[in-house]
Design a protein around this motif. Sequence first.
Motif, short mmCIF file in Angstrom:
data_model
loop_
_atom_site.label_atom_id
_atom_site.label_comp_id
_atom_site.label_asym_id
_atom_site.label_seq_id
_atom_site.Cartn_x
_atom_site.Cartn_y
_atom_site.Cartn_z
N ALA A 22 9.54 50.63 5.83
CA ALA A 22 10.09 50.54 4.61
C ALA A 22 11.07 49.48 4.69
CB ALA A 22 10.64 52.01 4.21
N CYS A 23 12.06 49.40 5.84
CA CYS A 23 12.88 48.30 5.87
C CYS A 23 12.14 46.85 5.68
CB CYS A 23 13.72 48.48 7.31
SG CYS A 23 14.68 49.92 7.41
N GLU A 24 11.30 46.84 6.25
CA GLU A 24 10.48 45.66 6.12
C GLU A 24 10.18 45.33 4.79
OE1 GLU A 24 5.90 43.73 7.19
OE2 GLU A 24 6.56 45.66 8.10
N LYS A 25 9.59 46.14 3.93
CA LYS A 25 9.33 45.86 2.34
C LYS A 25 10.56 45.49 1.61
CE LYS A 25 5.08 48.52 2.82
NZ LYS A 25 4.70 48.05 3.81
N CYS A 26 11.69 46.27 2.19
CA CYS A 26 12.77 45.70 1.25
C CYS A 26 13.70 44.70 1.98
CB CYS A 26 13.65 47.21 1.23
SG CYS A 26 12.88 48.49 0.51
N GLY A 27 13.51 44.37 2.93
CA GLY A 27 14.17 43.22 3.77
C GLY A 27 15.37 43.66 4.33
N GLN A 28 15.57 44.88 4.77
CA GLN A 28 16.65 45.60 5.12
C GLN A 28 16.74 45.15 6.71
OE1 GLN A 28 19.25 46.96 3.44
NE2 GLN A 28 18.34 46.32 1.51
N CYS A 58 13.32 41.11 9.58
CA CYS A 58 14.60 40.03 9.91
C CYS A 58 14.00 38.79 9.05
CB CYS A 58 14.49 39.93 11.43
SG CYS A 58 15.47 41.18 12.22
N GLU A 59 12.86 38.54 9.28
CA GLU A 59 12.32 37.39 8.64
C GLU A 59 12.22 37.33 6.99
OE1 GLU A 59 9.21 35.69 6.16
OE2 GLU A 59 8.82 37.58 6.74
N LYS A 60 12.18 38.52 6.60
CA LYS A 60 12.39 38.42 5.22
C LYS A 60 13.82 38.64 4.55
CE LYS A 60 8.07 40.82 4.15
NZ LYS A 60 7.20 42.03 3.67
N GLY A 61 14.48 38.84 5.47
CA GLY A 61 15.87 38.96 5.49
C GLY A 61 16.69 37.53 5.86
N GLY A 62 15.90 36.49 6.20
CA GLY A 62 16.24 35.18 6.72
C GLY A 62 17.04 35.12 7.89
N GLN A 63 16.92 36.15 8.93
CA GLN A 63 17.46 36.32 10.14
C GLN A 63 16.69 36.06 11.21
OE1 GLN A 63 20.68 37.24 10.32
NE2 GLN A 63 20.68 37.44 7.94
N TRP A 64 16.36 34.55 11.15
CA TRP A 64 15.42 34.07 12.35
C TRP A 64 15.74 34.11 13.56
CZ3 TRP A 64 10.36 33.41 10.88
CH2 TRP A 64 10.03 33.04 9.47
N ASP A 65 16.85 34.25 13.96
CA ASP A 65 17.59 34.28 15.25
C ASP A 65 17.33 35.78 15.79
OD1 ASP A 65 19.40 35.21 13.17
OD2 ASP A 65 21.38 34.89 14.59
N GLN A 66 17.48 36.71 14.85
CA GLN A 66 17.43 37.96 15.24
C GLN A 66 15.93 38.15 15.49
OE1 GLN A 66 19.60 40.39 16.18
NE2 GLN A 66 21.33 39.35 15.31
N ALA A 67 15.03 37.69 14.69
CA ALA A 67 13.55 38.07 14.92
C ALA A 67 13.01 37.24 15.98
CB ALA A 67 12.64 37.23 13.55
N LEU A 68 13.63 36.15 16.63
CA LEU A 68 13.25 35.27 17.54
C LEU A 68 13.82 36.11 19.05
CD1 LEU A 68 13.94 31.63 16.86
CD2 LEU A 68 11.71 32.81 17.19
N ARG A 69 15.05 37.06 18.62
CA ARG A 69 15.48 37.84 19.74
C ARG A 69 14.61 39.11 20.06
NH1 ARG A 69 18.08 42.36 20.18
NH2 ARG A 69 18.37 42.54 17.96
N LEU A 70 14.18 39.48 19.01
CA LEU A 70 13.22 40.54 19.04
C LEU A 70 11.88 40.13 19.79
CD1 LEU A 70 13.89 42.33 15.59
CD2 LEU A 70 14.47 43.24 17.93
N LEU A 71 11.44 39.11 19.52
CA LEU A 71 10.03 38.64 20.26
C LEU A 71 10.25 38.60 21.76
CD1 LEU A 71 8.74 36.15 17.40
CD2 LEU A 71 7.81 38.41 18.05
N VAL A 72 11.35 37.95 22.03
CA VAL A 72 11.88 37.71 23.46
C VAL A 72 12.02 39.12 24.13
CG1 VAL A 72 13.68 37.03 25.00
CG2 VAL A 72 12.82 35.72 23.11
N GLU A 73 12.54 40.04 23.48
CA GLU A 73 12.83 41.41 23.96
C GLU A 73 11.43 42.06 24.11
OE1 GLU A 73 14.44 45.45 22.08
OE2 GLU A 73 15.89 43.83 21.98
N MET A 74 10.55 41.89 23.16
CA MET A 74 9.33 42.52 23.10
C MET A 74 8.51 41.89 24.38
SD MET A 74 6.55 42.21 20.22
CE MET A 74 4.81 42.96 20.32
#
Length: 80
Positions: A22-28, A58-74
């Motif tokens: 749901a957060c993904e769909k809303c960009g939250q 994160c991508e939909k919210g324009g937060q690429w740094d957070q998205a990359l951090r999550l990929l590294v964490e994953m």
Amino acid sequence: LVEMASAQMGFSTITSNAALSACEKCGQWDQALWILVEMASEQVELNTITYNAAVSACEKGGQWDQALRLLVEMASAHVE
């Protein structure tokens, strides 16, 4: 999920992933990251679906740094 936590019902991977979707769909993205923190604190399993939804939020919210951090964490957690 906030109501579930306050009612001490606990989190599950399934309910948390639904909330992340749901957060993904809303960009939250900020709410998605909060859910991840809560899942970790409740020792709920984070799986591929979990990370995918959070990264997408994160991508939909324009937060690429957070998205990359999550990929590294994953990758560090060996989630495939």
